[in-house]
Design a protein around this motif. Structure first.
Motif, mmCIF file in Angstrom:
data_model
loop_
_atom_site.group_PDB
_atom_site.id
_atom_site.type_symbol
_atom_site.label_atom_id
_atom_site.label_comp_id
_atom_site.label_asym_id
_atom_site.label_seq_id
_atom_site.Cartn_x
_atom_site.Cartn_y
_atom_site.Cartn_z
ATOM 1 N N LEU A 59 0.800 -1.308 -0.094
ATOM 2 C CA LEU A 59 0.163 0.044 0.055
ATOM 3 C C LEU A 59 0.848 1.417 0.210
ATOM 4 O O LEU A 59 0.487 2.219 -0.752
ATOM 5 N N PHE A 60 2.058 1.165 0.845
ATOM 6 C CA PHE A 60 2.899 2.100 0.747
ATOM 7 C C PHE A 60 3.328 2.672 -0.577
ATOM 8 O O PHE A 60 3.672 3.870 -0.935
ATOM 9 N N PHE A 61 3.718 1.674 -1.461
ATOM 10 C CA PHE A 61 4.391 2.047 -2.792
ATOM 11 C C PHE A 61 3.509 2.317 -3.681
ATOM 12 O O PHE A 61 3.571 3.143 -4.527
ATOM 13 N N ILE A 62 2.101 1.982 -3.449
ATOM 14 C CA ILE A 62 1.006 2.242 -4.407
ATOM 15 C C ILE A 62 0.677 3.948 -4.011
ATOM 16 O O ILE A 62 0.630 4.728 -4.896
ATOM 17 N N VAL A 63 0.710 4.085 -2.955
ATOM 18 C CA VAL A 63 0.344 5.318 -2.445
ATOM 19 C C VAL A 63 1.548 6.435 -3.126
ATOM 20 O O VAL A 63 1.238 7.659 -3.471
ATOM 21 N N MET A 64 2.656 6.009 -2.878
ATOM 22 C CA MET A 64 3.831 6.784 -3.226
ATOM 23 C C MET A 64 3.736 6.885 -4.791
ATOM 24 O O MET A 64 4.342 8.039 -5.468
ATOM 25 N N GLU A 117 -3.719 12.893 11.092
ATOM 26 C CA GLU A 117 -2.547 12.433 10.205
ATOM 27 C C GLU A 117 -2.953 13.145 9.000
ATOM 28 O O GLU A 117 -1.510 13.480 8.162
ATOM 29 N N PHE A 118 -3.629 13.390 8.415
ATOM 30 C CA PHE A 118 -4.117 14.189 6.930
ATOM 31 C C PHE A 118 -3.251 15.453 7.308
ATOM 32 O O PHE A 118 -2.802 16.062 6.204
ATOM 33 N N MET A 119 -3.323 16.101 8.243
ATOM 34 C CA MET A 119 -2.740 17.531 8.795
ATOM 35 C C MET A 119 -1.201 17.355 8.578
ATOM 36 O O MET A 119 -0.536 18.724 8.571
ATOM 37 N N LYS A 120 -0.496 16.397 8.973
ATOM 38 C CA LYS A 120 0.744 16.402 8.653
ATOM 39 C C LYS A 120 1.378 16.734 7.325
ATOM 40 O O LYS A 120 2.482 17.344 7.369
ATOM 41 N N ILE A 121 0.609 16.389 6.462
ATOM 42 C CA ILE A 121 0.724 16.781 5.129
ATOM 43 C C ILE A 121 0.343 18.152 4.508
ATOM 44 O O ILE A 121 1.025 18.886 3.947
ATOM 45 N N LEU A 348 2.570 4.578 7.651
ATOM 46 C CA LEU A 348 3.187 4.106 6.410
ATOM 47 C C LEU A 348 2.476 4.907 5.299
ATOM 48 O O LEU A 348 3.089 5.293 4.180
ATOM 49 N N VAL A 349 1.298 4.924 5.360
ATOM 50 C CA VAL A 349 0.544 6.042 4.302
ATOM 51 C C VAL A 349 0.887 7.281 4.204
ATOM 52 O O VAL A 349 1.325 7.889 3.166
ATOM 53 N N THR A 350 1.092 7.950 5.364
ATOM 54 C CA THR A 350 1.768 9.298 5.547
ATOM 55 C C THR A 350 2.953 9.119 5.029
ATOM 56 O O THR A 350 3.260 10.251 4.617
ATOM 57 N N LEU A 351 3.814 8.507 5.452
ATOM 58 C CA LEU A 351 5.295 8.412 4.752
ATOM 59 C C LEU A 351 5.230 8.284 3.416
ATOM 60 O O LEU A 351 6.029 8.825 2.541
ATOM 61 N N GLY A 352 4.532 7.609 2.797
ATOM 62 C CA GLY A 352 4.269 7.108 1.400
ATOM 63 C C GLY A 352 3.743 8.391 0.737
ATOM 64 O O GLY A 352 4.326 8.811 -0.455
ATOM 65 N N VAL A 353 2.987 9.256 1.352
ATOM 66 C CA VAL A 353 2.563 10.698 0.582
ATOM 67 C C VAL A 353 3.899 11.703 0.720
ATOM 68 O O VAL A 353 4.028 12.145 -0.397
ATOM 69 N N ALA A 354 4.324 11.607 1.783
ATOM 70 C CA ALA A 354 5.709 12.384 1.724
ATOM 71 C C ALA A 354 6.631 11.922 0.858
ATOM 72 O O ALA A 354 7.265 12.913 0.340
ATOM 73 N N GLY A 355 6.925 10.855 0.639
ATOM 74 C CA GLY A 355 8.005 10.215 -0.189
ATOM 75 C C GLY A 355 7.573 10.512 -1.705
ATOM 76 O O GLY A 355 8.249 10.834 -2.670
#
Length: 370
Positions: A59-64, A117-121, A348-355
């Motif tokens: 899921l992380f790689f899909i989001v990224m 979690e959304f607000m971190k980004i 991991l989703v949040t980190l994937g968005v950041a990446g």
């Protein structure tokens, strides 16, 4: 003709499948490999954890990948409505949120979501948009408005209460304000003001938050209660020695002395089994990750992308610094996972968005107008 058409189609589709930045992807793969090795040991006797973690990595790689295909221009256009939607959801949490474990952090919209979690980004994205539109006209009022834009979501998150997430939002948002050109004198003044406000901050903290701070100062005052987490994690970190006890041979973890050993305290498991040498390797990987993020920020073509890339890099740094400090006993326990190491899909989703944002900025750096 058909061959030519197929090649032409591939040429059109190829950019969407070659979006990942090479150095950043290699670093992330190395961190995730270490994560799988550590989580396998930490989750022995807990069925389903490894399978779920592998699913979360996919899921992380899909989001990224999805975010990598979003252009910085589109990010600028959605910054304001996304920020407004995030604040609205935080207000809804305060009014109608679901209470779990004594905290009102979730909102039920068919499924349970955690808007903080959304607000971190979104918060640093909004601030980067604001400074981009104010570039060339920055004054103390501009930084005051930026501070207010940061204070609104932070205040709503602290109210839930969720101090760990609030710290990460502050770190990401303040990095944008600082990189936008905040004067050192203003920074010193803010630090002095923060120090002067400590008595007020202390008075508004919840009882359990005060107990965490007092436990940090002296965990032996309640070794079987509030101080248990810190004492056991520091024992695990120290007992690893130079090279560790060996993979799957950590006694603190497998005798179940380490609490939350697959999530917030996975660094204690890793330290016990791989020792100081393993910790140095892990820290080098994080430094490489942060360094690559800063290089992308430095090469970004305009103010918005530079500030946003810097903020995404700060998210990685804040996650790692706070978690390692927490597990090592130099920071209070605030429930921040170790990036790419801890079990958990939301982080991991949040980190994937950041990446993905970093990779998008790197990929589109020549297409964005300065």
């Amino acid at each position: 003709m058909r061959i030519h058409e197929r090649r032409s189609l591939w040429r059109r589709l190829r950019p969407y499948f070659t979006v990942f930045d090479g150095p950043l992807t290699v670093i992330l793969l190395m961190l995730l490999t270490v994560s799988m090795v550590t989580l396998y040991s930490a989750s022995l006797g807990i069925p389903g954890k490894m399978e779920d973690h592998l699913r979360n990595i996919v899921l992380f790689f899909i989001v990224m990948w999805v975010v990598s295909n979003v252009t910085p221009q589109l990010m600028m256009r959605i910054a304001v409505p996304a920020y407004a939607a995030g604040v609205f959801l935080l207000v809804c949490v305060a009014l109608f949120g679901i209470i779990k474990l004594g905290a009102r952090r979730w909102l039920h919209v068919g499924i349970d979501i955690q808007p903080s979690e959304f607000m971190k980004i979104v918060t640093p994205m909004m601030l980067a948009w604001y400074f981009q539109n104010r570039s060339g006209h920055l004054d103390w009022k501009s930084f005051g408005v930026a501070a207010l834009l940061l204070a609104v979501p932070v205040g709503l998150v602290v109210r839930q209460p969720d101090l760990g997430t609030a710290l990460l939002v502050i770190a990401a948002g303040f990095s944008v304000i600082f990189l936008a050109g905040l004067a050192w004198k203003a920074l010193v003044a803010l630090l002095l003001a923060g120090a002067a406000a400590l008595p007020i901050i202390w008075s508004v903290l919840h009882d359990y938050q005060r107990e965490r701070v007092m436990t940090l100062i002296d965990p032996t005052t309640d070794p079987l209660g509030k101080g248990f987490h810190i004492i056991q994690s520091t024992i695990a970190v120290g007992s690893g020695g130079l090279t560790g006890k060996g993979w799957t041979h950590g006694t603190q973890a497998h005798l179940e002395f380490i609490p939350e050993r697959t999530t917030d305290f996975i660094f204690a498991v890793y330290s016990e089994e791989f020792g100081l040498v393993g910790n140095l390797i892990l820290m080098v990987l994080y430094l490489l990750l942060i360094g690559r993020g800063l290089i992308i920020a430095g090469n970004a073509p305009n103010l918005f992308t530079r500030l946003l890339a810097g903020a995404m890099t700060m998210i990685y740094f804040a996650y790692a610094f706070v978690n390692m400090g927490m597990v090592s006993g130099i920071l209070p326990v605030v429930g921040v996972p170790l990036p790419f190491m801890s079990y958990g899909g939301t982080a991991l989703v949040t980190l994937g968005v950041a990446g993905g944002i970093l990779m998008s900025i790197q990929r589109h750096r020549k297409l964005v107008q300065t």
